[in-house]
Motif scaffolding. Structure first.
Motif, PDB file in Angstrom:
ATOM      1  N   ILE A 195      10.059  12.609  -1.696  1.00  0.00           N
ATOM      2  CA  ILE A 195       9.536  11.249  -1.640  1.00  0.00           C
ATOM      3  C   ILE A 195       8.369  11.089  -0.582  1.00  0.00           C
ATOM      4  CG2 ILE A 195      10.162   8.996  -1.099  1.00  0.00           C
ATOM      5  CD1 ILE A 195      12.910   9.637  -2.614  1.00  0.00           C
ATOM      6  N   ASP A 196       8.638  11.938   0.523  1.00  0.00           N
ATOM      7  CA  ASP A 196       7.806  11.565   1.703  1.00  0.00           C
ATOM      8  C   ASP A 196       6.235  12.295   1.440  1.00  0.00           C
ATOM      9  OD1 ASP A 196       7.456  10.872   4.443  1.00  0.00           O
ATOM     10  OD2 ASP A 196       7.373  13.051   4.816  1.00  0.00           O
ATOM     11  N   ARG A 197       6.189  13.374   0.751  1.00  0.00           N
ATOM     12  CA  ARG A 197       5.056  13.904   0.424  1.00  0.00           C
ATOM     13  C   ARG A 197       4.418  13.041  -0.588  1.00  0.00           C
ATOM     14  NH1 ARG A 197       8.124  19.157  -1.428  1.00  0.00           N
ATOM     15  NH2 ARG A 197       8.619  19.986   0.577  1.00  0.00           N
ATOM     16  N   VAL A 198       4.850  12.386  -1.572  1.00  0.00           N
ATOM     17  CA  VAL A 198       4.194  11.548  -2.366  1.00  0.00           C
ATOM     18  C   VAL A 198       3.457  10.413  -1.772  1.00  0.00           C
ATOM     19  CG1 VAL A 198       4.398   9.862  -4.389  1.00  0.00           C
ATOM     20  CG2 VAL A 198       5.532  12.192  -4.565  1.00  0.00           C
ATOM     21  N   ARG A 199       4.436   9.732  -0.799  1.00  0.00           N
ATOM     22  CA  ARG A 199       4.271   8.407   0.033  1.00  0.00           C
ATOM     23  C   ARG A 199       3.068   8.803   1.105  1.00  0.00           C
ATOM     24  NH1 ARG A 199       4.918   7.075   4.925  1.00  0.00           N
ATOM     25  NH2 ARG A 199       5.977   9.133   5.613  1.00  0.00           N
ATOM     26  N   THR A 200       2.761   9.823   1.367  1.00  0.00           N
ATOM     27  CA  THR A 200       1.827  10.240   2.407  1.00  0.00           C
ATOM     28  C   THR A 200       0.492  10.517   1.630  1.00  0.00           C
ATOM     29  OG1 THR A 200       2.436  12.497   2.846  1.00  0.00           O
ATOM     30  CG2 THR A 200       3.069  10.662   4.254  1.00  0.00           C
ATOM     31  N   ASP A 201       0.597  10.910   0.357  1.00  0.00           N
ATOM     32  CA  ASP A 201      -0.656  11.222  -0.487  1.00  0.00           C
ATOM     33  C   ASP A 201      -1.583  10.139  -0.694  1.00  0.00           C
ATOM     34  OD1 ASP A 201      -2.412  12.920  -1.869  1.00  0.00           O
ATOM     35  OD2 ASP A 201      -1.531  12.503  -3.743  1.00  0.00           O
ATOM     36  N   HIS A 219       0.995  -1.150   0.026  1.00  0.00           N
ATOM     37  CA  HIS A 219      -0.024   0.149  -0.035  1.00  0.00           C
ATOM     38  C   HIS A 219       0.965   1.213  -0.127  1.00  0.00           C
ATOM     39  CE1 HIS A 219       0.759  -0.564   4.211  1.00  0.00           C
ATOM     40  NE2 HIS A 219       0.668   0.781   4.368  1.00  0.00           N
ATOM     41  N   LEU A 220       2.131   1.014  -0.210  1.00  0.00           N
ATOM     42  CA  LEU A 220       2.779   2.192  -0.239  1.00  0.00           C
ATOM     43  C   LEU A 220       3.070   2.719  -1.771  1.00  0.00           C
ATOM     44  CD1 LEU A 220       5.560   1.144   2.207  1.00  0.00           C
ATOM     45  CD2 LEU A 220       3.628   2.614   2.595  1.00  0.00           C
ATOM     46  N   GLU A 221       3.569   4.004  -1.867  1.00  0.00           N
ATOM     47  CA  GLU A 221       4.141   4.508  -3.172  1.00  0.00           C
ATOM     48  C   GLU A 221       5.485   5.041  -3.193  1.00  0.00           C
ATOM     49  OE1 GLU A 221       1.035   6.440  -1.954  1.00  0.00           O
ATOM     50  OE2 GLU A 221       0.242   4.548  -2.348  1.00  0.00           O
ATOM     51  N   VAL A 222       6.467   4.332  -3.768  1.00  0.00           N
ATOM     52  CA  VAL A 222       7.757   4.703  -3.884  1.00  0.00           C
ATOM     53  C   VAL A 222       8.215   5.581  -5.337  1.00  0.00           C
ATOM     54  CG1 VAL A 222      10.157   3.849  -3.908  1.00  0.00           C
ATOM     55  CG2 VAL A 222       8.005   2.495  -2.586  1.00  0.00           C
ATOM     56  N   PRO A 223       8.303   6.599  -5.188  1.00  0.00           N
ATOM     57  CA  PRO A 223       8.493   7.643  -6.514  1.00  0.00           C
ATOM     58  C   PRO A 223       9.982   7.557  -6.844  1.00  0.00           C
ATOM     59  CG  PRO A 223       8.287   9.093  -4.701  1.00  0.00           C
ATOM     60  CD  PRO A 223       8.019   7.469  -3.964  1.00  0.00           C
ATOM     61  N   PHE A 224      10.407   7.852  -8.196  1.00  0.00           N
ATOM     62  CA  PHE A 224      11.588   8.274  -8.470  1.00  0.00           C
ATOM     63  C   PHE A 224      11.174   9.296  -9.701  1.00  0.00           C
ATOM     64  CE2 PHE A 224      10.990   4.540 -10.991  1.00  0.00           C
ATOM     65  CZ  PHE A 224      11.633   4.743 -12.216  1.00  0.00           C
ATOM     66  N   SER A 225      12.229   9.992 -10.230  1.00  0.00           N
ATOM     67  CA  SER A 225      12.222  10.811 -11.414  1.00  0.00           C
ATOM     68  C   SER A 225      13.081  10.462 -12.502  1.00  0.00           C
ATOM     69  CB  SER A 225      12.251  12.363 -10.746  1.00  0.00           C
ATOM     70  OG  SER A 225      12.324  13.185 -12.162  1.00  0.00           O
ATOM     71  N   LEU A 263      15.472  12.859  -6.502  1.00  0.00           N
ATOM     72  CA  LEU A 263      14.520  13.441  -5.621  1.00  0.00           C
ATOM     73  C   LEU A 263      14.857  13.747  -4.153  1.00  0.00           C
ATOM     74  CD1 LEU A 263      11.524  11.497  -6.612  1.00  0.00           C
ATOM     75  CD2 LEU A 263      12.028  13.701  -7.465  1.00  0.00           C
ATOM     76  N   LEU A 264      14.377  14.969  -3.425  1.00  0.00           N
ATOM     77  CA  LEU A 264      14.747  15.289  -2.147  1.00  0.00           C
ATOM     78  C   LEU A 264      14.044  14.065  -1.354  1.00  0.00           C
ATOM     79  CD1 LEU A 264      14.507  19.047  -2.313  1.00  0.00           C
ATOM     80  CD2 LEU A 264      16.353  17.932  -2.013  1.00  0.00           C
ATOM     81  N   TRP A 265      14.531  13.825  -0.226  1.00  0.00           N
ATOM     82  CA  TRP A 265      13.783  12.889   0.568  1.00  0.00           C
ATOM     83  C   TRP A 265      12.442  13.438   1.128  1.00  0.00           C
ATOM     84  CZ3 TRP A 265      12.895   8.281   1.919  1.00  0.00           C
ATOM     85  CH2 TRP A 265      11.955   8.011   3.041  1.00  0.00           C
ATOM     86  N   SER A 266      12.043  14.902   1.203  1.00  0.00           N
ATOM     87  CA  SER A 266      11.003  15.507   1.304  1.00  0.00           C
ATOM     88  C   SER A 266       9.955  15.303   0.265  1.00  0.00           C
ATOM     89  CB  SER A 266      11.060  16.968   1.823  1.00  0.00           C
ATOM     90  OG  SER A 266      11.738  17.444   0.593  1.00  0.00           O
TER      91      SER A 266
END
Length: 448
Positions: free
Chosen positions: A145-151, A129-135, A140-143
């Motif tokens: 990644i954290d914003r996407v993860r909690t969306d 149920h987690l989102e792990v992004p990359f560009s 990416l900044l850790w912050s």
């Protein structure tokens, strides 16, 4: 006996209306959203939060101050499905953000953060149920990644839908994956969300099923034990078979180790979804040439602190543990560690000077030196970078000590890495960090 035609018309209308209502109540409604690779959609999210947060005591047994908290977020993006699992779940999507803005106030301190333009395009990898992004455009900044993860990952909300046909007034339980998505819990330990089909409405030519949901859920999150009280509704487009809108009101109670409340937040969340077709930024042409599968390079993270005048890139398995005006510390699970110490302009240390300091330290620590290299210059992203290395025995450990001295007109830095001799592969990670070092002018630089 004559019959009033007006009364006859009214009676006929009432009879037809009653029949239509009875037919609607008996109608079996299917709500199934089918996902397919290549589908495109637009998502808009708005959230507000307010409440009180209890801060940790400054001293053991001391008072725990409470501060008011308020926050809001606005997120808009378009997305294309890239890969599905055999069971139909989403594995990867390509997303282009149009807006990602967060505002937060704790007491008198206010923070506003927005997504960098360089990070607008992301690939979202779903793991559970987690989102792990990359560009594909850079680290990416850790912050970020954290914003996407909690969306909220909108496609995961299909877990709110019934698994069978239902009629008006029927109820069912939401799946756990949808509950985790709405609450950002890592695990549900008690409670559930109950959904109910309330009515069918017609809007802009589409039949919409209005479904309410409510419940109390207890679980654990990164904040510790937590209780969520949720209520809301969503519209499912029966014409297009698509969850189009969701509105949620909730109260989150943060609990301590004894399940006593230590903070409370209340908020509202609204999500809208729209099907797209032929969105230019999601087209085959726009994606051509991009790396859309995660690898060692495109999943690296960016550390960038203008206040320190320091930036560098590091592999995602490493964690920044501390960052202050003098030093940045990182480590990773296999025993590797890195310390980056900042030099002020005019006090930049050369490789030879740094090696002299290291030699003195090794002698003081009575280390056994098995191997040492000479100082040599190596490629750098910006500035001059010098490198040397030791293999030593120190306090019953066999270690590789890796050192870099970075020099630039805006300041310098020294990097000291410690890795177990059994983990030589970590040296490649250290080289990535060292060769990406950059210094820039900052307000507060340390003095040696």
């Amino acid at each position: 006996m004559a019959i009033d035609r007006g009364w006859l018309a009214l009676a006929t209308a009432m009879f037809l209306l009653h029949g239509a209502m009875a037919q609607e109540q008996a109608e079996q409604i299917e709500m199934r959203e089918t996902l397919a690779v290549g589908q495109q959609y637009r998502v808009s999210c708005r959230a507000t939060l307010q409440g009180m947060m209890r801060l940790p005591a400054e001293k053991p047994g001391g008072p725990t101050p409470t501060l008011p908290f308020a926050g809001s977020s606005q997120i808009d993006y378009v997305e294309r499905l890239l890969e599905l699992a055999p069971d139909g779940g989403i594995l990867r999507t390509f997303r282009v953000y149009e807006r990602m803005e967060f505002r937060r106030r704790l007491g008198e301190q206010e923070q506003i953060s927005q997504l960098r333009m360089q990070a607008r395009r992301m690939v979202i990898v779903r793991r559970g149920h987690l989102e792990v992004p990359f560009s594909p455009d850079g680290p990416l900044l850790w912050s970020e990644i954290d914003r996407v993860r909690t969306d909220v990952f909108s496609a995961a909300l299909v877990g709110l839908l019934p698994t069978h046909a239902v009629k008006l007034g029927d109820s069912w339980r939401a799946r756990t994956d949808a509950v985790l998505e709405l609450t950002d819990l890592e695990k549900v330990v008690a409670g559930q969300l109950e959904c109910r089909l309330e009515r069918i409405i017609i809007r802009e030519g589409s039949r919409l099923a209005q479904v309410s949901f409510q419940g109390v859920v207890n679980g654990s999150s990164e904040d510790g034990p937590t209780q969520h009280q949720l209520s809301g509704f969503f519209y499912f487009d029966l014409t297009k078979q698509w969850l189009a809108y969701l509105s949620l009101q909730g109260k989150q109670t943060l609990l301590d180790s004894e399940s006593k409340p230590v903070g409370e937040l209340q908020g509202q969340f609204v999500l809208t979804r729209q099907r797209l077709s032929g969105e230019p930024v999601l087209s085959d042409e726009a994606l051509r040439g991009l790396k859309l599968v995660p690898d060692e390079e495109n999943t690296r993270l960016l550390f960038d602190e203008p206040g320190l005048g320091l930036s560098f890139v590091y592999p995602r398995r490493w964690t920044v543990r501390r960052a202050d005006t003098n030093q940045v510390l990182l480590d990773e699970p296999n025993g590797g560690s890195v310390a980056i110490t900042l030099d002020a302009p005019g006090q930049v240390m050369t490789g030879l000077q740094y090696q002299q300091h290291v030699e003195q330290w090794l002698a003081k620590e009575k280390a056994t030196v098995y191997r040492r290299t000479v100082v040599r210059e190596v490629p750098s992203a910006a500035g001059r970078l010098e490198h040397f290395q030791y293999e030593v025995g120190l306090r019953s450990e066999r270690l590789i000590l890796d050192y870099y001295a970075y020099q630039h007109t805006t300041g310098g830095a020294t990097l000291a890495a410690r890795t177990p001799a059994s983990q030589p592969g970590l040296l490649a990670d250290v080289a990535v960090i060292a060769r990406s070092l950059r210094r820039s002018a900052s307000a507060g630089l340390p003095a040696r």
